[in-house]
Design an enzyme around this catalytic site. Structure first.
Site, mmCIF file in Angstrom:
data_model
loop_
_atom_site.group_PDB
_atom_site.id
_atom_site.type_symbol
_atom_site.label_atom_id
_atom_site.label_comp_id
_atom_site.label_asym_id
_atom_site.label_seq_id
_atom_site.Cartn_x
_atom_site.Cartn_y
_atom_site.Cartn_z
ATOM 1 N N GLN A 6 -1.602 1.248 9.898
ATOM 2 C CA GLN A 6 -0.348 1.582 9.196
ATOM 3 C C GLN A 6 0.587 2.385 10.100
ATOM 4 O OE1 GLN A 6 -3.416 1.994 7.913
ATOM 5 N NE2 GLN A 6 -3.457 1.789 5.710
ATOM 6 N N ARG B 221 0.870 -1.178 0.000
ATOM 7 C CA ARG B 221 0.000 0.000 0.000
ATOM 8 C C ARG B 221 0.908 1.229 0.000
ATOM 9 N NH1 ARG B 221 2.515 1.705 3.693
ATOM 10 N NH2 ARG B 221 0.996 3.347 3.843
ATOM 11 N N ASP C 186 -2.410 11.069 -1.340
ATOM 12 C CA ASP C 186 -2.738 10.101 -2.399
ATOM 13 C C ASP C 186 -3.124 10.783 -3.694
ATOM 14 O OD1 ASP C 186 -3.180 8.523 0.226
ATOM 15 O OD2 ASP C 186 -2.960 7.064 -1.383
ATOM 16 N N ALA D 135 0.765 5.328 -1.772
ATOM 17 C CA ALA D 135 0.570 5.745 -3.161
ATOM 18 C C ALA D 135 1.769 5.479 -4.091
ATOM 19 C CB ALA D 135 0.158 7.218 -3.188
ATOM 20 N N LYS E 128 -4.979 9.455 3.892
ATOM 21 C CA LYS E 128 -5.625 8.451 4.749
ATOM 22 C C LYS E 128 -6.718 9.043 5.633
ATOM 23 C CE LYS E 128 -5.196 4.941 4.848
ATOM 24 N NZ LYS E 128 -6.177 4.138 4.078
HETATM 25 O O1 MRU Z 1 -4.466 2.864 2.370
HETATM 26 P P1 MRU Z 1 -2.998 3.169 2.239
HETATM 27 O O2 MRU Z 1 -2.179 2.544 3.314
HETATM 28 O O3 MRU Z 1 -2.492 2.888 0.847
HETATM 29 O O4 MRU Z 1 -2.921 4.746 2.448
HETATM 30 C C1 MRU Z 1 -1.659 5.361 2.460
HETATM 31 C C2 MRU Z 1 -1.683 6.811 2.693
HETATM 32 O O5 MRU Z 1 -2.723 7.411 2.903
HETATM 33 C C3 MRU Z 1 -0.374 7.540 2.559
HETATM 34 O O6 MRU Z 1 -0.332 8.633 3.422
HETATM 35 C C4 MRU Z 1 -0.204 8.021 1.123
HETATM 36 O O7 MRU Z 1 -0.416 6.975 0.225
HETATM 37 C C5 MRU Z 1 1.138 8.618 0.879
HETATM 38 S S1 MRU Z 1 2.433 7.431 0.932
HETATM 39 C C6 MRU Z 1 3.905 8.209 0.625
#
Ligand code: MRU
Length: 362
Positions: free
Chosen positions: A208, A49, A249, A51, A260
């Site tokens: 996370q 996971r 994202d 982005a 998130k």
């Molecule tokens: O659902 P996820 O774990 O993929 O969400 C991740 C996030 O919200 C991160 O903050 C975002 O992807 C930036 S990662 C550098």
């Protein structure tokens, strides 16, 4: 720029090995994905996971898809490209990195689909398609590593000595191919003696923050403390917090940012408590097609992920729950967006469009 985090993905022509983030930090385990379909399932199922990592993994998934495809003609290649793109982009809707990666892979080999659709592609052309795709995926990986480093450096320069930071979710090495964005800033600043402590919100339901960010910071020797998501107000009121730093994202053309779920409430709290709120993300996160955050599609995940924890029901069996995976932070609550090319203080459409008109040369 070395990190103390195991490789997130390992590409071999036979398939991808993907670090299973669902079981971290208890186990370091890899799963295999030999084609685009399996890669998409791993993305949807949260094996990996974050982005930028989703984007780079999708690029390799695309490459595997074409590698395994039995196309003979230009028309068949074009069909395979469309199928692979749709399998991959149907996995998760919010992170633009996924769509950006698939589009780049598509564009890189578009010239082989032109002309007579029935014309057969030679073996030489087929080999050249594979090698173009392999180069494009590797290039995206290198770009992410460089962007992470520049973001970390720019972000760290905004922090004072001995700062106390709050971060949410995981925007670290585990979310990227490099040192991370928000967490990259923290680890870089820590090496410069600028970090005294980091608070990490646990980030229900996938944790996370508690599982990934706290572990990354521990491995990078940055002192941290986990809070439940509902403790942020208490924390800002009663402890010294110098800045909130999060990833993104998708950023709309006016600066509104999807990240998130729970990021929005942190930005409101930060505003009330007069704490700077920073968003760290590569410029490729900006979606110039969407005028504001209202147009960003928010992924809605299964409510079972809320009412079960590790397979155990935590409420009555008929309970209902909602599970939006992201929320939108309005640009007005963002002190600055930190990218690899520049820092946008008080972001707005005009400032972000400047970047489109005059992209920085690296
Ligand atoms: O659902 P996820 O774990 O993929 O969400 C991740 C996030 O919200 C991160 O903050 C975002 O992807 C930036 S990662 C550098």
């Amino acid at each position: 720029v070395k990190t103390n985090i195991p490789p997130r993905i390992i590409y071999k022509p036979a398939g991808l090995r993907i670090l299973d983030q669902r079981v971290l930090p208890r186990k370091i385990k890899y799963i295999s994905a030999e084609n685009a379909h399996k890669t998409a399932l791993a993305i949807k199922g949260m094996v990996l996971r974050g982005a930028p990592l989703i984007g780079c993994t999708a690029a390799y998934g695309y490459l595997l898809g074409i590698r395994k495809s039995k196309f003979r003609t230009r028309g068949e290649l074009s069909l395979a490209m469309r199928k692979i793109s749709s399998v991959l982009t149907n996995s998760r809707p919010t992170a633009i990195a996924l769509f950006y990666a698939v589009e780049r892979m598509n564009k890189s080999i578009l010239k082989f689909t032109g002309g007579n659709r029935k014309e057969r592609l030679t073996l030489r052309e087929r080999n050249s398609i594979i090698s173009i795709l392999e180069n494009e995926a590797k290039k995206m990986e290198r770009e992410d590593i460089t962007a992470n480093y520049m973001i970390s450096k720019f972000g760290a320069s905004l922090l004072e000595k001995n700062s106390v930071i709050l971060t949410h979710c995981n925007a670290g090495a585990l979310a990227t191919m490099g040192m991370g964005t928000a967490v990259g800033i923290i680890t870089y600043a820590s090496k410069k003696g600028k970090i005294s402590h980091v608070y990490v919100s646990e980030t229900r339901p996938y944790l996370q923050g508690a599982r990934l960010t706290a572990w990354e910071l521990y491995r990078e020797k940055v002192p941290s403390t986990i809070i439940c998501d509902n403790m942020a107000g208490y924390l800002m009121k009663n402890r010294k917090i110098d800045a909130v730093i999060v990833g993104a994202d998708r950023i709309a053309a006016n600066g509104d940012t999807a990240n998130k779920i729970g990021t929005y409430q942190l930005s409101v709290l930060a505003k009330y408590h007069k704490i700077p709120f920073y968003v760290a993300a590569p410029t490729s996160t900006i979606d110039y097609n969407l005028p504001s955050g209202k147009e960003i599609k928010i992924e809605q995940r299964n409510s079972k992920e809320i009412i079960y924890i590790n397979g155990s029901l935590i409420t009555h069996k008929n309970a209902s729950a909602i599970h939006p995976a992201f929320d939108i932070t309005p640009r007005k609550l963002i002190t600055a967006i930190i990218t690899e090319s520049r820092v946008f203080r008080k972001p707005n459409a005009e400032k972000l469009f400047q970047l489109k008109k005059f992209p920085a040369t690296r």
